[in-house]
Design an enzyme around this catalytic site. Structure first.
Site, PDB file in Angstrom:
ATOM      1  N   TYR A 176       6.584 -20.237 -28.416  1.00 25.21           N
ATOM      2  CA  TYR A 176       5.879 -21.393 -28.638  1.00 25.21           C
ATOM      3  C   TYR A 176       5.493 -21.945 -30.186  1.00 25.21           C
ATOM      4  O   TYR A 176       4.673 -21.260 -30.758  1.00 25.21           O
ATOM      5  CB  TYR A 176       4.366 -21.393 -27.649  1.00 25.21           C
TER       6      TYR A 176
ATOM      7  N   LYS B 147       9.493 -23.834 -27.083  1.00 23.81           N
ATOM      8  CA  LYS B 147       8.625 -24.960 -26.732  1.00 23.81           C
ATOM      9  C   LYS B 147       8.207 -25.287 -28.238  1.00 23.81           C
ATOM     10  O   LYS B 147       7.488 -24.726 -28.976  1.00 23.81           O
ATOM     11  CB  LYS B 147       7.581 -24.679 -25.992  1.00 23.81           C
TER      12      LYS B 147
END
Ligand code: MN9
Length: 309
Positions: A140, A166
């Site tokens: 992330y 992400k």
């Protein structure tokens, strides 16, 4: 048991909010209800206990409880990814193993926060956490937790089990670069809702973010427009979404999202302090009034919750 693999994560994936009562108590019933409501609205997957889900505002036990409830409610109907990031490898591994046991399909993590960990330490964190379960890991990347950067992401992508990112940053040329230099099989999820169109244009495989809790249908249309090559339609949808996003970011953002979900029939409760809330009926009515004024000033139509106000 996981039901899905990494390639099943695509489309519109809300970073699910977590419902709390005004006194901060985790509201399990509302959390279950909003999970069911988003599934009924056709979302393609869920991302649990991330920034939007207030993962960092909860104890490990509470995070595990949310994961348990959401996985139970989803019951294998869509893929579920769980954000397990914490400050120590030890804590993150515990969250990752619980996510796997609860039936999640993937884990995700910001890099370890607070201390300025070295690139080797960050790499070891991801390697250890990823090795602790059989689930794929999605790194992330978000500046709030210290951006990972292309070189670190390329290094992480070489680790067995790290299968995507992400990517919440406006530097979308890096999405294109990852797809070309790391490889098209490395999954990229565009995390800036205000730039979904550009994320998709650079090759993102799906969208994960906050505003998919309130306007997932609009983004499903945007993905379809992009897939069809209808760029004007996609742009019009992104502009409409951005009107809503930028207006909401001027309120107490996540608290407003939760009130909007309540207006849509899936009460998502309140945020944990020190976030601010619309606590009284008068404050909530004032929030409604401001959205009505915004809708009328922009001439926005076709957005369910605004039409109904
Ligand atoms: O990555 C979200 N970022 C944060 C996910 O929560 C900090 C986004 O979905 C943003 O909320 C959204 C609005 O800026 O793009």
């Amino acid at each position: 048991m996981a039901n899905y693999s990494m390639t099943d994560f695509k489309g519109v994936i809300p970073a699910l909010v977590t419902a709390f009562d005004l006194d901060g108590t985790l509201n399990e019933g509302l959390t279950r209800g909003l999970t069911a409501s988003l599934l009924a609205r056709g979302v393609d997957g869920l991302y649990l206990t991330g920034s939007t889900g207030e993962g960092f505002m909860m104890s490990p036990e509470e995070r595990m409880r949310v994961v348990q409830i959401a996985c139970d409610e989803v019951a294998g109907r869509v893929p579920v990814m769980v954000h397990v990031g914490a400050i120590s490898t030890y804590q993150t591994v515990a969250l990752a193993q619980q996510a796997e046991a609860a039936g999640a399909d993937a884990i995700s993590s910001v890099p370890p926060i607070y201390w300025p960990f070295s690139p080797d330490q960050v790499t070891n964190y991801y390697r250890d956490v990823t090795a602790s379960t059989g689930l794929p890991m999605v790194a992330y990347n978000i500046t709030l937790a210290g951006a990972l950067g292309f070189d670190m992401l390329a290094r992480l992508a070489a680790i067995d089990g790290i299968e995507g990112v992400k990517y919440t940053a406006p530097t979308h040329f890096e999405i294109g670069r990852m797809k070309r230099e790391i490889g098209p099989e490395f999954r990229v999820f565009s995390g800036a809702d205000e730039m979904a169109m550009s994320g998709l244009a650079f090759g993102a495989d799906g969208l994960i973010g906050s505003f998919y809790n309130i306007i997932p249908e609009l983004y499903a249309d945007l993905i379809k427009a992009m897939a069809d090559g209808r760029l004007d339609d996609a742009k019009a949808l992104q502009d409409k979404a951005n009107d809503i996003i930028f207006f909401t970011l001027k309120q107490y953002p996540m608290s407003a999202v939760k009130r909007i979900m309540a207006w849509q029939g899936a009460d998502a409760g309140y945020c944990r302090k020190p976030f601010d809330n619309y606590e009284t009926p008068e404050q909530e009515e004032a929030l409604k009034d401001s959205y009505r004024a915004f809708r009328d000033a922009q001439g926005l139509t076709g957005i369910g919750f605004l039409d109904d106000l």
